[in-house]
Design a protein around this motif. Structure first.
Motif, short mmCIF file in Angstrom:
data_model
loop_
_atom_site.label_atom_id
_atom_site.label_comp_id
_atom_site.label_asym_id
_atom_site.label_seq_id
_atom_site.Cartn_x
_atom_site.Cartn_y
_atom_site.Cartn_z
N SER A 98 0.86 -1.18 0.00
CA SER A 98 0.00 0.00 0.00
C SER A 98 0.90 1.23 0.00
O SER A 98 2.12 1.12 -0.20
CB SER A 98 -0.91 0.00 1.23
N ALA A 99 0.35 2.37 0.27
CA ALA A 99 1.17 3.57 0.30
C ALA A 99 2.12 3.58 1.49
O ALA A 99 3.13 4.30 1.48
CB ALA A 99 0.28 4.81 0.34
N THR A 100 1.82 2.75 2.53
CA THR A 100 2.62 2.81 3.75
C THR A 100 3.27 1.49 4.15
O THR A 100 4.26 1.50 4.88
CB THR A 100 1.74 3.29 4.92
N GLU A 101 2.74 0.34 3.71
CA GLU A 101 3.25 -0.93 4.20
C GLU A 101 2.97 -2.05 3.22
O GLU A 101 2.17 -1.91 2.28
CB GLU A 101 2.59 -1.27 5.54
N ALA A 102 3.67 -3.18 3.44
CA ALA A 102 3.42 -4.38 2.65
C ALA A 102 2.05 -4.96 3.00
O ALA A 102 1.61 -4.88 4.15
CB ALA A 102 4.52 -5.41 2.89
N LEU A 103 1.40 -5.56 1.99
CA LEU A 103 0.04 -6.07 2.19
C LEU A 103 0.04 -7.60 2.15
O LEU A 103 0.36 -8.21 1.13
CB LEU A 103 -0.89 -5.54 1.10
N PRO A 104 -0.32 -8.27 3.26
CA PRO A 104 -0.46 -9.73 3.25
C PRO A 104 -1.85 -10.12 2.76
O PRO A 104 -2.81 -9.35 2.85
CB PRO A 104 -0.27 -10.10 4.72
N GLY A 105 -1.98 -11.36 2.26
CA GLY A 105 -3.28 -11.88 1.89
C GLY A 105 -3.88 -11.31 0.62
O GLY A 105 -5.07 -11.50 0.36
N VAL A 106 -3.09 -10.64 -0.20
CA VAL A 106 -3.60 -10.09 -1.46
C VAL A 106 -3.69 -11.21 -2.49
O VAL A 106 -2.77 -12.04 -2.61
CB VAL A 106 -2.69 -8.95 -1.97
N THR A 107 -4.78 -11.26 -3.24
CA THR A 107 -4.96 -12.28 -4.26
C THR A 107 -4.33 -11.84 -5.57
O THR A 107 -4.63 -10.76 -6.09
CB THR A 107 -6.46 -12.56 -4.49
N VAL A 108 -3.43 -12.68 -6.09
CA VAL A 108 -2.77 -12.43 -7.38
C VAL A 108 -3.18 -13.56 -8.31
O VAL A 108 -2.81 -14.71 -8.12
CB VAL A 108 -1.24 -12.37 -7.23
N LEU A 109 -3.96 -13.23 -9.35
CA LEU A 109 -4.57 -14.24 -10.22
C LEU A 109 -4.23 -13.95 -11.67
O LEU A 109 -4.26 -12.79 -12.12
CB LEU A 109 -6.09 -14.23 -10.04
N VAL A 110 -3.87 -15.00 -12.42
CA VAL A 110 -3.66 -14.86 -13.85
C VAL A 110 -5.02 -14.73 -14.52
O VAL A 110 -5.87 -15.61 -14.38
CB VAL A 110 -2.89 -16.07 -14.42
N LYS A 111 -5.23 -13.61 -15.19
CA LYS A 111 -6.54 -13.31 -15.76
C LYS A 111 -7.00 -14.40 -16.72
O LYS A 111 -6.24 -14.87 -17.56
CB LYS A 111 -6.49 -11.96 -16.49
N GLY A 112 -8.26 -14.82 -16.54
CA GLY A 112 -8.83 -15.84 -17.41
C GLY A 112 -8.54 -17.25 -16.98
O GLY A 112 -8.93 -18.20 -17.67
N THR A 113 -7.80 -17.44 -15.86
CA THR A 113 -7.47 -18.79 -15.39
C THR A 113 -7.74 -18.87 -13.89
O THR A 113 -8.13 -17.89 -13.25
CB THR A 113 -5.99 -19.13 -15.65
N THR A 114 -7.53 -20.06 -13.34
CA THR A 114 -7.62 -20.25 -11.88
C THR A 114 -6.23 -20.30 -11.25
O THR A 114 -6.10 -20.63 -10.07
CB THR A 114 -8.37 -21.55 -11.56
N ASN A 115 -5.22 -20.00 -12.03
CA ASN A 115 -3.84 -20.00 -11.54
C ASN A 115 -3.58 -18.73 -10.75
O ASN A 115 -3.69 -17.62 -11.30
CB ASN A 115 -2.87 -20.10 -12.73
N GLY A 116 -3.27 -18.88 -9.47
CA GLY A 116 -3.06 -17.69 -8.66
C GLY A 116 -2.29 -17.99 -7.39
O GLY A 116 -1.89 -19.13 -7.14
N ALA A 117 -2.08 -16.95 -6.60
CA ALA A 117 -1.36 -17.07 -5.34
C ALA A 117 -1.79 -15.93 -4.42
O ALA A 117 -2.46 -14.98 -4.86
CB ALA A 117 0.15 -17.03 -5.57
N SER A 118 -1.41 -16.03 -3.16
CA SER A 118 -1.67 -14.99 -2.18
C SER A 118 -0.35 -14.49 -1.62
O SER A 118 0.62 -15.26 -1.50
CB SER A 118 -2.55 -15.50 -1.04
N THR A 119 -0.30 -13.22 -1.26
CA THR A 119 0.93 -12.66 -0.72
C THR A 119 1.14 -13.11 0.72
O THR A 119 0.19 -13.33 1.47
CB THR A 119 0.89 -11.12 -0.78
N ASP A 120 2.41 -13.23 1.11
CA ASP A 120 2.77 -13.63 2.47
C ASP A 120 2.76 -12.40 3.38
O ASP A 120 2.44 -11.29 2.92
CB ASP A 120 4.13 -14.33 2.47
N PRO A 121 3.09 -12.55 4.67
CA PRO A 121 3.06 -11.39 5.57
C PRO A 121 3.95 -10.23 5.13
O PRO A 121 3.73 -9.09 5.56
CB PRO A 121 3.55 -11.99 6.90
#
Length: 496
Positions: A32-55
């Motif tokens: 974010s503007a101030t800190e790292a964001l955990p639990g953000v969903t990162v998904l390849v558009k059009g697929t179910t291939n994805g991951a979540s950010t760590d702490p």
């Protein structure tokens, strides 16, 4: 034959190399503007291939080589972004806050409203603020995080249920000043003691009359509204949250060593006159040519009872497993929590098992039904540092004030520092702190079963009829035993 085998190996190697070249790994950090964001969903558009950010906000996922790839990055409270990858292997993204989603929702009993629309005084804390606090008690997790709310504990006994919550000061001297607890719409006594911090989604504290008016006299001391986590529509998510650690006492009280202790006792006995001096001679002897017991006592090894009573390295651990998910219109969440905790004080420990289940479904377009089931099974072993009654029964008092040395007698015997000294008890009402703890047994077992249900019917746009019902059953089993050297027994019956 060898020729065909050689060709097969070449084809296999080429296929393996082609496969390796067909995949590549993309890593990055989401902030974010101030800190790292955990639990953000990162998904390849059009697929179910994805991951979540760590702490630390990092992510890593594998994408095909030679194909256009776009990442869809999203998180609650932030504006989603679509990032074309191109040939890059490192993607760093900064998400902007979504002002519309970040309007805090506050529960005020009969509805949920945005904070800007609340006229009363309300304090709130969310799951994000307490999820990483390494404690087993919800009360401890909330301490210092609710403005204008005081949470104090009488002592640090593992599983201590005597946590005082004061929303608007002391109030009445003779009546109970505890606030009203409402968990998912159901009133529960001492809710902070039967809910795991990992199960809390939000806590809203209503502090003034306008906010608590709906609860009548029960809300006079404030209302603590707790909302537990629920599932989200989509695939089932299994998560684990746990920690382990060791606690130890950080500071002890300064106590007198043998030389200073004897000087204090002698000066004290002089103010008591002849009877006091005689008592001093009985306990500690005197200086004479036959037996200089005072000098022997001054040179006795120093015994700091705090090291023996509060010197444990107390190990604690917590394990929380949750299963949450749902389909369109229906969500569920099941959480299992196990706590074990050794006490810093000798002879104390704590165990707790928690089950929390929440089910919500939209039966029709206008009818919503919810169910909450909660079970808490806990055992607290140990009498703590103090109990109700006179100061004689206080284990803390015995630890700090008991004589810190082996006492030589005029007849040449030595009163073992670990044994009971009847003469010292008669003059001081103090008992050896190790004997005190080993002669007192306390086992506090509590089982709480809570069931709550609710229905909400939309009568018209903006008008919803909601009804809740539930029951709360708590079983208390307190087992106690006071042995021969317990101060409680000796105070009541005299020397035994």
């Amino acid at each position: 034959m060898k020729k065909y085998l050689f060709i097969f190996c070449l084809l296999l190697g080429a296929a393996t190399g082609a496969f390796a070249q067909a995949q590549r790994t993309i890593t990055g950090v989401v902030r974010s503007a101030t800190e790292a964001l955990p639990g953000v969903t990162v998904l390849v558009k059009g697929t179910t291939n994805g991951a979540s950010t760590d702490p630390e906000g990092r992510f890593s996922l594998t994408v095909p080589t030679g194909q256009p790839v776009t990442l869809n990055i999203s998180s609650i409270g932030y504006v989603s972004q679509e990032i074309p990858v191109g040939d890059r292997e490192q993607i760093n993204v900064t998400l902007k806050e979504d002002a519309q989603q970040l309007n805090d929702v506050v529960v005020i009993g009969y509805q949920e409203v945005n904070r800007r629309d609340v006229t009363g005084s309300v304090s709130s804390v969310g799951a994000q603020q307490i999820k990483d606090v390494p404690v087993n008690s919800a009360a401890e997790a909330l301490t210092g995080r609710l403005a204008g709310v005081q949470l104090t504990s009488s002592e640090g006994t593992p599983g201590n249920q005597e946590v005082q919550v004061r929303v608007r000061g002391g109030g009445s001297v003779t009546q109970d000043n505890s606030p009203l607890y409402v968990v998912d719409g159901i009133q529960i006594e001492n809710a902070l003691g039967v809910i795991a911090p990992q199960d809390i989604a939000s806590v809203d504290v209503l502090k003034d009359a306008s906010a608590t008016a709906i609860y009548g006299a029960r809300g006079a001391n404030g209302v603590v509204i707790i909302t537990t986590k629920k599932g989200l529509e989509g695939k089932t998510v299994i998560s684990y949250n746990g920690f382990a650690g060791v606690r130890k006492i950080t500071n002890t009280l300064g106590v007198l060593e043998p030389d200073d202790y004897l000087n204090y006792q002698y000066e004290r006995s002089r103010y008591a006159g002849v009877a006091g001096l005689n008592s001093f001679r009985t306990l500690f002897g005197s200086r004479n040519f036959a037996s200089d017991t005072i000098t022997r006592a001054r040179n006795s090894p120093f015994v700091d009872w705090q090291d023996d009573v509060f010197g444990k390295n107390a190990f604690q651990q917590t394990h929380n497993v949750s299963i949450a998910g749902g389909v369109k219109g229906t969500t569920y969440s099941l959480s299992l929590t196990r706590n074990t905790e050794d006490g810093i004080q000798r002879g104390s420990d704590y165990e707790r098992s928690l089950i929390n289940f929440r089910f919500d479904t939209k039966a029709t377009d206008k009818l919503t039904v919810g169910l909450n089931v909660r079970f808490n099974d806990q055992e607290a072993n140990g009498a703590g540092t103090s109990t109700s009654g006179s100061s004689v029964t206080s284990r803390l008092r015995n630890t700090v004030q008991y004589q810190p040395l082996n006492i030589p007698r005029a007849d040449g015997t030595v009163v073992d520092v670990t044994a009971f000294d009847p003469e010292f008890f008669e003059t001081s009402t103090l008992v050896n702190p190790i004997l005190t703890i080993d002669n007192e047994y306390r086992l506090d077992k509590r089982r709480t079963f809570n069931v709550g249900g609710n229905i909400a019917l939309e009568l018209a746009k903006g008008l919803v009829f909601r009804s809740t019902a539930g029951f709360d059953i708590t079983n208390f089993d307190l087992s106690t035993f006071n042995g021969r050297y317990s101060p409680t027994i000796r105070q009541a019956a005299g020397a035994i």
